[in-house]
Design a protein around this motif. Structure first.
Motif, PDB file in Angstrom:
ATOM      1  N   LYS A 277     -23.874 -12.386  33.323  1.00 34.79           N
ATOM      2  CA  LYS A 277     -23.992 -12.354  34.747  1.00 34.79           C
ATOM      3  C   LYS A 277     -23.843 -10.450  34.184  1.00 34.79           C
ATOM      4  O   LYS A 277     -23.066  -9.702  33.721  1.00 34.79           O
ATOM      5  N   ASP A 278     -24.870  -9.880  34.918  1.00 36.22           N
ATOM      6  CA  ASP A 278     -25.256  -7.922  34.422  1.00 36.22           C
ATOM      7  C   ASP A 278     -24.172  -7.592  35.488  1.00 36.22           C
ATOM      8  O   ASP A 278     -22.986  -6.173  34.750  1.00 36.22           O
ATOM      9  N   TYR A 279     -23.483  -7.592  36.225  1.00 37.38           N
ATOM     10  CA  TYR A 279     -22.505  -7.208  37.122  1.00 37.38           C
ATOM     11  C   TYR A 279     -20.733  -7.116  36.399  1.00 37.38           C
ATOM     12  O   TYR A 279     -19.863  -7.016  37.133  1.00 37.38           O
TER      13      TYR A 279
ATOM     14  N   LYS B 220     -19.568  -6.228  33.002  1.00 37.75           N
ATOM     15  CA  LYS B 220     -19.726  -5.238  31.887  1.00 37.75           C
ATOM     16  C   LYS B 220     -19.027  -5.429  30.865  1.00 37.75           C
ATOM     17  O   LYS B 220     -17.540  -5.257  30.340  1.00 37.75           O
TER      18      LYS B 220
ATOM     19  N   THR C  61     -15.321  -5.442  35.907  1.00 36.97           N
ATOM     20  CA  THR C  61     -15.766  -5.865  36.410  1.00 36.97           C
ATOM     21  C   THR C  61     -16.966  -4.109  36.876  1.00 36.97           C
ATOM     22  O   THR C  61     -17.296  -3.449  37.211  1.00 36.97           O
ATOM     23  N   ASP C  62     -18.496  -4.424  36.722  1.00 39.13           N
ATOM     24  CA  ASP C  62     -19.047  -3.309  37.908  1.00 39.13           C
ATOM     25  C   ASP C  62     -19.492  -4.017  38.964  1.00 39.13           C
ATOM     26  O   ASP C  62     -19.426  -4.368  39.536  1.00 39.13           O
TER      27      ASP C  62
ATOM     28  N   ASP D  77     -20.694  -1.798  41.581  1.00 37.13           N
ATOM     29  CA  ASP D  77     -21.384  -1.691  42.358  1.00 37.13           C
ATOM     30  C   ASP D  77     -22.817  -3.040  41.870  1.00 37.13           C
ATOM     31  O   ASP D  77     -23.066  -3.434  42.647  1.00 37.13           O
ATOM     32  N   LYS D  78     -22.680  -3.248  40.834  1.00 36.17           N
ATOM     33  CA  LYS D  78     -23.540  -4.654  40.859  1.00 36.17           C
ATOM     34  C   LYS D  78     -23.128  -5.164  41.653  1.00 36.17           C
ATOM     35  O   LYS D  78     -24.501  -6.532  41.677  1.00 36.17           O
TER      36      LYS D  78
ATOM     37  N   ARG E 133     -22.029  -6.284  43.991  1.00 41.76           N
ATOM     38  CA  ARG E 133     -22.175  -5.967  45.470  1.00 41.76           C
ATOM     39  C   ARG E 133     -23.628  -5.891  45.625  1.00 41.76           C
ATOM     40  O   ARG E 133     -23.995  -6.525  46.820  1.00 41.76           O
ATOM     41  N   ALA E 134     -24.032  -5.038  44.291  1.00 38.93           N
ATOM     42  CA  ALA E 134     -25.452  -5.253  44.965  1.00 38.93           C
ATOM     43  C   ALA E 134     -25.930  -7.430  44.812  1.00 38.93           C
ATOM     44  O   ALA E 134     -26.895  -7.261  45.665  1.00 38.93           O
ATOM     45  N   ARG E 135     -25.339  -7.333  43.900  1.00 42.56           N
ATOM     46  CA  ARG E 135     -25.928  -9.172  43.611  1.00 42.56           C
ATOM     47  C   ARG E 135     -25.417  -9.923  45.242  1.00 42.56           C
ATOM     48  O   ARG E 135     -26.319 -10.633  45.433  1.00 42.56           O
TER      49      ARG E 135
ATOM     50  N   GLU F  86     -27.939  -8.864  47.620  1.00 41.64           N
ATOM     51  CA  GLU F  86     -29.019  -9.716  46.947  1.00 41.64           C
ATOM     52  C   GLU F  86     -29.157 -10.855  48.164  1.00 41.64           C
ATOM     53  O   GLU F  86     -30.411 -11.755  48.509  1.00 41.64           O
TER      54      GLU F  86
END
Lengths: 615, 173
Positions: free
Chosen positions: A399-401, A403, A420-421, A423-424, A426-428, A431
């Motif tokens: 998954k893109d979170y 990296k 771990t990204d 930001d991504k 958290r964004a996911r 969402e």
């Protein structure tokens, strides 16, 4: 009484007369950009019989108007109250006051948003070029910012940010509900040599109270207040309760119904000077003892013998409870005597009167830091015991979170890992949370993310806390004379960082000196190389000066645009605070800058003028 | 003497760099200037060396005013190599450090009178712009790589497990 403390001296009075406190400044749209929103407060208006100025007094307990959320727009009327901590706004047709720091941050955040937009749609511009007639107008174009004394000191800014951080933290602190131990001893022994350092503490406590009530208006004002506090009895607001022992008061303060955030550790502190020192010393020794214990537990022998390590850690944990109230006391004292940070102005005056106070401060800081390290280690230890399913990362690595992070150099991959990204992630999560009809898989994913985020965050914090606190301890050693360092008996703590800091610093300053020297020597010689001569000459044409200022103005705007999205985390708040300080240090009132949000040209001009003024 | 504005800029930039370093796993902290410290300093904790000794990387801006340096700023990287100095090895060490210096991509090694060995690099950054983060991190990576490369032979020659001739040869070929 209140007015007397507000208009303490003539200078302040005069300056206030010219300040158009009652004249509304430009009505500007603003936002309460705090995730907590805000609620306007009622206020009353009085006319000062001496200055004939309108004074606004905020009634903090009385709310007026509807609750304002973080998304609502309000009108900033620009009027401040007597304490200068509240600003008048208009919302839903009603006027009321909100805390200044809630609006100020909106100012910086809006700057950031607009500047980012400008960058994105190429409307950043290049600014006006140099004009021969470029006269530097008085920097008082925007009324209300003309007088330098009105520019809030860095301490004021620190205070406002600190308060907001405290408010956010207090909720967490309450939830933690740490036990107040009764372990720290407070033997009322005879006052020894160290006590000389704390001699002025009593007076300073009163002073700090008065200082906080009055306007933050600089060193002179403080000195006057300090003088009054030392000489005369207090004015009723700073009642000094004698007789109670230090630890009792500290315990009371920490058991205060309002929790850590609201209750002021300073106001809860009372007791004799001798008790103060003894308490800190006991705490210091207690914490040191714990540090050694933990060291043993985590040391090479301890780790391999799981049971021994666990029981040592358990003992340490118990001891920590006892040390806690002592550390709280130490923190309270630190707040008073710390010569850096939010209360710098207050304690710097004291520091000059009592030179050894710097040493005391460092000793206290070390105690607190050691406590923090141990706490972090204990948390880590406990977390390892509670180790949850870490499969989340493995199962979701594509998954893109997550990296893939690799460090490459010269074409070779030196190191790769899955990071771990946040930001991504958290964004996911947001969402998924926003999606009211989640599939079973999405439901699982959301649960996994929430759990993972929690443990990841805890780990990060603890890891950083340990290292950072350790570094700070070592650094504190730098500023302590040999005696106190031996008091700690922790020679091992003093080591690499201590030496390196001193070395690094001395080299840096040496380069600067040498470079200047070399330049001067070369320039003085006949037939000196022309570049050298130019560089160290110091003469610069007006045009060159203007260009430099223009570049700086652009750099500042860039710094604002590059700020991360505002939230209430420490690092982000710190960054916002730092950038605002740059604006201030450039000689520009941030409020004046924010008022021009959306108009880069004007903001650039404002900054250039401010920089010119400073020279 | 540099102005408050310049100091404030340094602090703000360090704040940004600190976050970059933290993200890369090099826990960093800022030591703000105070009565004891004339400059702001950014401090990063590197991985301990082969013998478990702690290592740190310090960043400071060289305090030159804009009258002296207009277009660029000098950002010093500084790290002390935690090797126990043996005075009897001084000549060997000087020879070795010189040999290594000749092959380093950036920075240089030096040793003080008291035997403290350090690795230092003064990086030039623009005065008219904020520091580029990715560029900065790549420079940091390079610095650490050089540091790691140099540390082993220094330790070996100091301990006497490898001769200075043999250790230097690797850097001279």
């Amino acid at each position: 009484m209140q007015m007397q403390s507000v208009y303490g001296n003539r200078a302040a009075r005069q300056a206030l007369q010219t300040m158009p406190q009652s004249a509304p400044l430009q009505l500007k749209a603003a936002k309460i950009n705090s995730w907590r929103g805000a609620h306007m407060r009622k206020f009353s208006k009085m006319q000062d019989p001496v200055t004939m100025q309108d004074n606004y007094v905020v009634e903090e307990d009385k709310m007026v108007g509807p609750k304002i959320t973080g998304k609502d727009e309000v009108e900033d009327l620009g009027i401040m109250d007597a304490t200068r901590e509240w600003v008048m706004i208009k919302f839903s047709g009603i006027e009321g006051f909100v805390r200044r720091d809630k609006l100020e941050q909106a100012g910086m955040q809006t700057s950031r948003t607009r500047l980012k937009e400008a960058k994105a749609n190429s409307s950043w511009g290049t600014g006006k070029s140099y004009e021969q007639e470029d006269s530097v107008d008085a920097f008082g174009e925007n009324s209300g910012s003309a007088l330098s004394w009105m520019k809030t000191s860095p301490e004021g800014i620190a205070n406002s940010f600190e308060k907001q951080a405290e408010a956010a933290k207090s909720d967490n602190e309450k939830a933690k509900a740490e036990r107040q131990g009764a372990g720290a001893s407070t033997a009322t022994g005879a006052v020894d040599a160290v006590s000389g350092i704390f001699g002025g503490l009593v007076a300073l406590r009163r002073t700090v109270q008065s200082y906080r009530d009055a306007n933050l208006s600089g060193m002179d004002k403080f000195k006057e207040v300090a003088g009054n506090a030392l000489e005369t009895a207090d004015n009723g607001k700073t009642a000094f309760v004698g007789g109670a022992t230090l630890v009792d008061s500290a315990a009371k303060a920490s058991g205060h119904a309002d929790g850590v955030g609201k209750s002021d550790a300073v106001s809860g502190w009372s007791g004799s000077v001798g008790e103060a020192i003894d308490s800190v010393k006991s705490t210091f020794n207690a914490v040191l003892h714990i540090v050694k214990l933990v060291d043993k537990a985590l040391g090479k022998e301890g780790a391999s013998k799981r049971e021994v390590a666990d029981s040592l850690m358990a003992s340490a944990s118990n001891l920590m409870q006892g040390a806690y109230s002592g550390v709280k006391t130490a923190k309270a004292i630190l707040k008073i005597v710390d010569t850096s940070g939010a209360h710098k102005a207050a304690s710097t005056a004291l520091g000059t009167a009592i030179p050894a106070i710097g040493i005391a401060v460092s000793a206290i800081k070390i105690t607190i830091k050691a406590y923090d390290i141990v706490k972090a280690e204990l948390n880590n230890h406990q977390m390892r015991k509670l180790k949850k399913d870490t499969k989340f990362k493995e199962n979701n690595v594509d998954k893109d979170y997550f990296k893939k992070r690799s460090i490459k150099l010269f074409g070779k991959t030196l190191h790769s890992s899955v990071a771990t990204d946040t930001d991504k992630l958290r964004a996911r999560r947001k969402e998924l949370e926003g999606n009211t009809s989640r599939t079973e898989d999405e439901e699982k994913e959301l649960k996994g993310i929430i759990e993972y985020e929690f443990y990841h965050e805890l780990q990060q914090i603890n890891r950083k806390r340990t290292k950072r606190a350790g570094l700070q301890i070592a650094f504190e050693m730098v500023s302590i004379a040999g005696d106190v360092a031996t008091l700690s008996g922790a020679g091992a703590m003093v080591g690499a960082p201590l030496k390196a800091v001193a070395s690094g610093l001395s080299v840096t300053t040496l380069i600067a000196r040498k470079a200047k020297q070399y330049g001067r020597d070369r320039a003085a010689q006949a037939g000196a190389w022309w570049i050298t001569k130019k560089m160290f000459d110091g003469e610069k044409s007006s045009e060159e000066k203007f260009k430099l200022r223009a570049r700086h103005a652009d750099t500042i705007l860039k710094m604002i645009a590059d700020l991360p999205e505002y939230d209430d985390s420490d690092p982000v708040q710190q960054q916002y605070k730092n950038v605002e300080n740059v604006v201030r240090a450039a000689g520009c009132d941030p409020k004046a800058l924010y008022r021009l949000n959306g108009d880069i040209e004007k903001q650039r001009e404002l900054l250039i003028k401010a920089l010119a003024e400073r020279e | 003497m540099i102005s408050d504005f310049v100091h404030a800029r340094h602090l703000a930039e360090f704040g940004v760099l600190k976050n970059e370093l933290d993200q890369a796993g090099l826990t960093a902290t800022i030591i703000e200037k105070s009565d004891e410290m004339p400059l702001h300093m950014l401090l990063a904790a590197l991985e301990p060396d082969g013998d478990g000794r702690e290592r740190f990387l310090h960043f400071t801006f060289v305090p030159l005013s804009e009258e002296e340096l207009e277009q660029i700023r000098l950002l010093q990287f500084f790290s002390v190599i935690p090797c126990e100095w043996d005075e009897s090895r001084r000549m060997d060490m000087l020879q070795l450090l010189n040999a290594i210096n000749g092959s380093l991509a950036i920075g240089h090694l030096g040793v003080r009178e008291d035997g403290e060995i350090h690795f230092r690099y003064v990086h030039c950054v623009s005065n008219g712009d904020t520091i580029r983060r990715e560029e900065f991190m790549e420079v940091v990576t390079m610095f650490v790589l050089m540091l790691d490369m140099a540390s082993e032979p220094i330790e070996q020659v100091m301990k006497g497990t490898v001769s200075v001739a043999e250790a230097s040869a690797k850097f001279l070929e």
